[in-house]
Design an enzyme around this catalytic site. Structure first.
Site, mmCIF file in Angstrom:
data_model
loop_
_atom_site.group_PDB
_atom_site.id
_atom_site.type_symbol
_atom_site.label_atom_id
_atom_site.label_comp_id
_atom_site.label_asym_id
_atom_site.label_seq_id
_atom_site.Cartn_x
_atom_site.Cartn_y
_atom_site.Cartn_z
ATOM 1 N N LYS A 201 0.775 -1.221 -0.002
ATOM 2 C CA LYS A 201 -0.073 0.080 0.058
ATOM 3 C C LYS A 201 0.821 1.301 -0.042
ATOM 4 O O LYS A 201 1.575 1.507 1.018
ATOM 5 C CB LYS A 201 -0.894 0.172 1.118
ATOM 6 C CG LYS A 201 -1.721 1.212 1.401
ATOM 7 C CD LYS A 201 -2.824 1.069 2.457
ATOM 8 C CE LYS A 201 -3.515 2.467 2.647
ATOM 9 N NZ LYS A 201 -4.505 2.403 3.579
ATOM 10 N N ARG A 211 -10.615 9.998 1.633
ATOM 11 C CA ARG A 211 -10.419 10.680 3.026
ATOM 12 C C ARG A 211 -11.397 11.625 3.183
ATOM 13 O O ARG A 211 -11.813 11.670 4.227
ATOM 14 C CB ARG A 211 -9.020 11.403 3.012
ATOM 15 C CG ARG A 211 -7.931 10.456 3.355
ATOM 16 C CD ARG A 211 -6.509 10.827 3.156
ATOM 17 N NE ARG A 211 -5.480 9.712 3.134
ATOM 18 C CZ ARG A 211 -4.185 9.769 3.034
ATOM 19 N NH1 ARG A 211 -3.823 11.086 2.992
ATOM 20 N NH2 ARG A 211 -3.365 8.866 2.583
ATOM 21 N N LYS A 254 -1.961 -1.624 -3.879
ATOM 22 C CA LYS A 254 -2.965 -0.377 -3.922
ATOM 23 C C LYS A 254 -2.124 0.795 -3.836
ATOM 24 O O LYS A 254 -1.238 1.074 -3.309
ATOM 25 C CB LYS A 254 -3.886 -0.565 -2.496
ATOM 26 C CG LYS A 254 -4.552 0.784 -2.591
ATOM 27 C CD LYS A 254 -5.167 0.769 -0.875
ATOM 28 C CE LYS A 254 -5.855 2.024 -0.588
ATOM 29 N NZ LYS A 254 -6.268 2.178 0.637
ATOM 30 N N TYR A 319 -14.901 0.923 -7.110
ATOM 31 C CA TYR A 319 -16.091 1.883 -6.998
ATOM 32 C C TYR A 319 -16.753 1.769 -8.343
ATOM 33 O O TYR A 319 -18.145 2.167 -8.223
ATOM 34 C CB TYR A 319 -15.975 3.463 -6.465
ATOM 35 C CG TYR A 319 -15.030 3.401 -5.513
ATOM 36 C CD1 TYR A 319 -15.592 3.310 -3.851
ATOM 37 C CD2 TYR A 319 -13.739 3.483 -5.369
ATOM 38 C CE1 TYR A 319 -14.905 3.218 -2.987
ATOM 39 C CE2 TYR A 319 -13.022 3.643 -4.201
ATOM 40 C CZ TYR A 319 -13.543 3.714 -3.092
ATOM 41 O OH TYR A 319 -12.700 3.531 -1.977
#
Ligand code: PBG
Length: 331
Positions: A201, A211, A254, A319
């Site tokens: 990550k 965020r 990621k 998403y």
């Protein structure tokens, strides 16, 4: 690589296999299927709430009842897995909302498990959404304290597993987090619960919209002291090896698109299932360009997701998952 001597008057014509749709599909090397998608979901308190997230058009903060209703729609599209992120009503320096038995993710996991017995419920294990300072671990003397955080991450994973999570996904980037969580799960009788490590990550600019959505931006400093430095690829192999040695069942790279080289490299380095997280900023970029009329959404998204699969991802957390599943057609 196979060496082929070419007959001088028999031209190679690669276009022969590109003539028609059916021909292209026949020789297609990479296929997308909704079963490989994981849909990330933000859950919050309240009832009947679907609150739009401004920096992520088309994404919502769901109350638990709405998350359950949405899971019906996802299953109808062939999406069998969700990854839950919690937006607690209140935060504190210790991030206690992360491991409360009635924490928001625990409530959502319980409700989803009750309504959808074979849905794969994955939960994010991290403190940043629950701490007032916004860091992924406990802060001591202005620094994130690795070893003190491990115990809290273990507790968080256990409460999520007890609530019904099938897979817990530690994203805090603390050294030893997978081992600590495995031990805590096993001691709590949750041997059947899998761990998906956010192994490689990176400290990325592409988490910005997330965020916003989660209200989890650090209040001082940044995450570069624990997340990976973007220029490093060999180090990703070390992170992945470390997570596997600690007992990770699935490893992750990621973000996805700026790190396709890393994804490809890890694909060749390990045999474990490999996940890629197509993160909020990657999503927001596409959505913004689509809203301007500069990109065709369907073609763009399917091309991007295919690229992630081609680079080596088995699971794709995105998403775009529900749109993509809709476009891929009935299953
Ligand atoms: C940390 C976490 C983050 C994301 C997933 N888990 C944010 C961060 O590290 O700041 C980002 C996901 C995204 O951008 O879509 N709990």
């Amino acid at each position: 690589m196979l060496q082929v001597t070419r007959h001088p008057d028999r031209a190679v014509r690669l276009r022969r296999l590109r003539r028609t749709d059916t021909m292209r599909e026949l020789v297609r090397e990479t296929r997308l299927h909704p079963h490989q998608f994981v849909y990330p979901m933000f859950v919050r308190g309240g009832r009947h709430v679907r609150e739009p997230i401004p920096s992520m058009p088309g994404q919502f903060r769901f109350s638990v009842d709405e998350a359950v209703a949405d899971a019906d729609a996802l299953r109808g599209l062939g999406i069998n897995a969700v990854l839950l992120f919690g937006l607690p009503d209140a935060k504190d320096p210790a991030g206690s909302g992360a491991y409360a038995d009635d924490g928001i993710v625990q409530q959502a996991a319980r409700a989803l498990r009750a309504e959808h017995p074979d849905l794969i419920v994955m939960t994010d294990v991290c403190l940043c959404e629950y701490t007032t300072h916004g860091h992924c671990g406990l802060v001591r003397d202005g620094e994130v304290d690795n070893d003190a955080t491990l115990e809290v991450l273990g507790r968080t994973a256990v409460t999520q597993a007890v609530a019904g999570a099938d897979v817990v996904a530690p994203s805090a980037m603390m050294d030893g987090q997978v081992a600590a969580i495995r031990r805590a799960l096993d001691e709590a009788g949750c041997q059947h619960v899998a761990i998906m490590g956010y192994s490689a990550k990176y400290a990325s600019a592409f988490y910005g919209p997330f965020r916003d959505a989660a209200g989890s931006a650090p209040q001082f400093g940044d995450r570069r002291g624990y997340q990976m430095n973007p220029p490093n690829a060999r180090e990703a192999e070390r992170e992945v090896a470390q997570d596997l040695s600690e007992g990770a069942d699935i490893v992750m790279v990621k973000p996805a698109l700026p790190y396709l080289d890393v994804l490809h490299r890890i694909r060749h380095a390990v045999t474990a299932p490999l996940a890629a997280y197509n993160v909020s900023g990657e999503y927001a970029m596409v959505k913004a360009a689509v809203q301007q009329g500069w990109l065709d959404e369907r073609r763009t998204v399917l091309e991007l997701l295919t690229a992630i699969a081609r680079a080596g991802a088995d699971l794709i957390i995105s998403y775009h998952a529900r749109d993509a599943a809709t476009w891929l057609g009935p299953r």
